[in-house]
Design a protein around this motif. Structure first.
Motif: not given
Length: 507
Positions: A121-122, A126-127, A133-137
């Motif tokens: 689940r973790q 995280a994925k 985060a990748n989308e935000a970057k």
């Protein structure tokens, strides 16, 4: 009585103890012997049956015993496989006792399965966060591309126009726009580099005596044109009890104020931006005061307060498209204030404006003569450096030409080395007061050249004039003997100030 029917053991006893005619002459005795004979025969049968039964029981017992042994072996194999499986799953390598029963093992196994489910689940969480985060970057890079291309477009376009028009009046008009576009681009790149430096925990604060009142005046002056574009006015309201002679980091405080005031201008149309300073406490040695940047712009919804202080984020997705910006200014300001033992506060209402404010508590100087405002490059007066001999180590010919023209304005004597190897050879045969050293060069880079020169001379000032803005590279440069650095594109006034400082020191 037929002797053949009498049991052999009984017949032996009769022959031994009774006369032969006695049995034949007495019928009653014959009947008795017949009964006894039956008993013998029944006993024989019972004995045979018992023997057969015992024999059968031993066979069955052996078979059952073998089956039990086989089952026990299987049980042990299952036990061992289960223990092995649990140990394979068990990240903590908890030893499972040999005397543990299957129920205990199954309990351990269930615990391990639960742990694996939680781990999975973790992992999925995280994925998911990594994807976000990748989308935000990706969004950030898209925004950065737009923000960088906008001033570059103005610079390239105006250079073309100036070449075509080729008139003094056009040149004077366009040079201001070029300067403004270049400054925007420079500030944008600095924001990105400062953010990387703060994230890496590599920002070191200075403690310099300076006049905060003068710093605020200079920042407002530098942003005047930007405010006029939105038909905004900027007002300064400083408490009459406030004494601006403080000791802190003027560049970082200036960066915070520039970000907050620029942000206020960006989101305000035909309005007012007010910079207010209020004295809270003051004694002979310390000053505590509050700085507020208040605007009459679009405002921010309360549920968005936290979001705007996160990297690459703005209050709305449409904000970037409508107003521009990278979403880094407020993040950098908040992190810098935390380094100054403060924090940023926000009061805002949609449609009515915003108030970004913070409180600083810093040492105070009653003696104004100790205040140094050299860091205020806007009003810094460049000095003539006649007699200064500089070795410029630079492989880019355009950068060489630009640096030579700038240095010639101050009557500096310049000699050029196109790489580090040539620089070390020239230094052996010549005498220079200061070395301006690029770090990234072919043949021999600035790091190796600095090490070679430091073997011969530990005192000559070496200033890195470099585009290598990563803190790791700059830290490495300082460790091997670079006195300080100036980042490209550099401010000529900053270069003059640092050359003047080292020239006077070496004279």
């Amino acid at each position: 009585m037929d002797k053949t029917t009498i049991h052999r053991q009984l017949q032996r006893q009769i022959s031994k103890h009774l006369p032969e005619n006695l049995v034949a002459d007495h019928p009653e005795l014959q009947k008795f012997i017949e009964v006894v004979n039956l008993s013998y025969q029944n006993y024989e049968k019972d004995a045979e049956l018992v023997e057969q039964s015992t024999r059968l029981n031993e066979i069955e017992y052996s078979e059952i015993n073998q089956k039990l042994k086989t089952e026990l072996v299987k049980k042990e194999e299952i036990h061992q496989k289960l223990v092995y499986a649990i140990n394979q799953l068990n990240d903590k390598k908890v030893k499972v006792g040999e005397d543990g029963n299957l129920i205990e093992l199954l309990n351990v196994l269930n615990q391990e399965i639960d742990l694996k489910k939680e781990f999975q689940r973790q992992l999925y969480l995280a994925k998911s966060n990594a994807e976000k985060a990748n989308e935000a970057k990706s969004d950030f890079l898209s925004v950065m591309s737009h923000e960088i291309r906008t001033p570059l477009n103005a610079i390239i376009g105006l250079i073309y126009i100036m070449e075509k028009e080729n008139s003094l009046s056009s040149f004077q008009e366009n040079i201001e726009v070029l300067k403004y576009s270049a400054q925007n681009l420079y500030l944008l790149i600095n924001n990105i580099l400062d953010f990387s430096k703060i994230e890496a925990g590599k920002v070191e604060l200075e403690n310099i005596p300076f006049d905060l009142h003068e710093l605020i005046q200079q920042i407002v002056k530098s942003l005047h044109i930007k405010a006029e574009e939105n038909n905004d006015t900027i007002e300064i309201d400083i408490d009459q009890n406030f004494k601006g002679n403080i000791v802190s980091d003027p560049l970082r405080i200036g960066q915070i104020l520039t970000n907050l005031i620029s942000n206020a201008i960006k989101f305000t149309r035909e309005g007012t931006i007010k910079v207010r300073v209020t004295q809270l406490e003051q004694d002979q040695y310390h000053s505590k005061f509050k700085i507020e940047v208040i605007d009459s712009g679009i405002g921010i919804a309360i549920e968005k307060f936290q979001q705007i202080f996160e990297k690459f984020e703005q209050a709305e997705n449409t904000t970037t498209r409508k107003f521009g910006g990278t979403g880094l200014g407020l993040v950098i300001s908040k992190k810098l204030l935390q380094l100054l033992d403060s924090d940023i506060e926000l009061e805002s209402e949609v449609g009515k404006g915003s108030n970004f404010n913070f409180v600083l508590s810093v040492p105070y100087l009653s003696d104004h003569s100790n205040v140094n405002n050299d860091f205020l490059y806007h009003d810094y007066i460049e000095e003539n450096l006649d007699g200064l001999r500089v070795l410029l180590v630079e492989d880019n010919l355009i950068n060489v030409k630009v640096a030579e023209k700038i240095l010639s304005q101050w009557n500096v004597q310049v000699e050029v080395a196109l790489n580090g190897l040539i620089a070390t050879q020239m230094y052996e045969s010549g005498k220079y007061d200061i070395i301006l050293m690029d770090l990234a060069m072919p043949v021999m880079d600035g790091y190796e050249a600095t090490i070679n020169i430091r073997f011969r001379d530990i005192s000559v000032p070496i200033i890195a004039l470099t585009a290598s803005a990563s803190y790791g590279y700059l830290e490495k440069a300082m460790l091997i003997g670079i006195n300080e650095y100036i980042l490209k594109p550099f401010n000529p006034k900053e270069l003059n100030l640092k050359l003047r400082k080292h020239f006077k020191t070496s004279v």
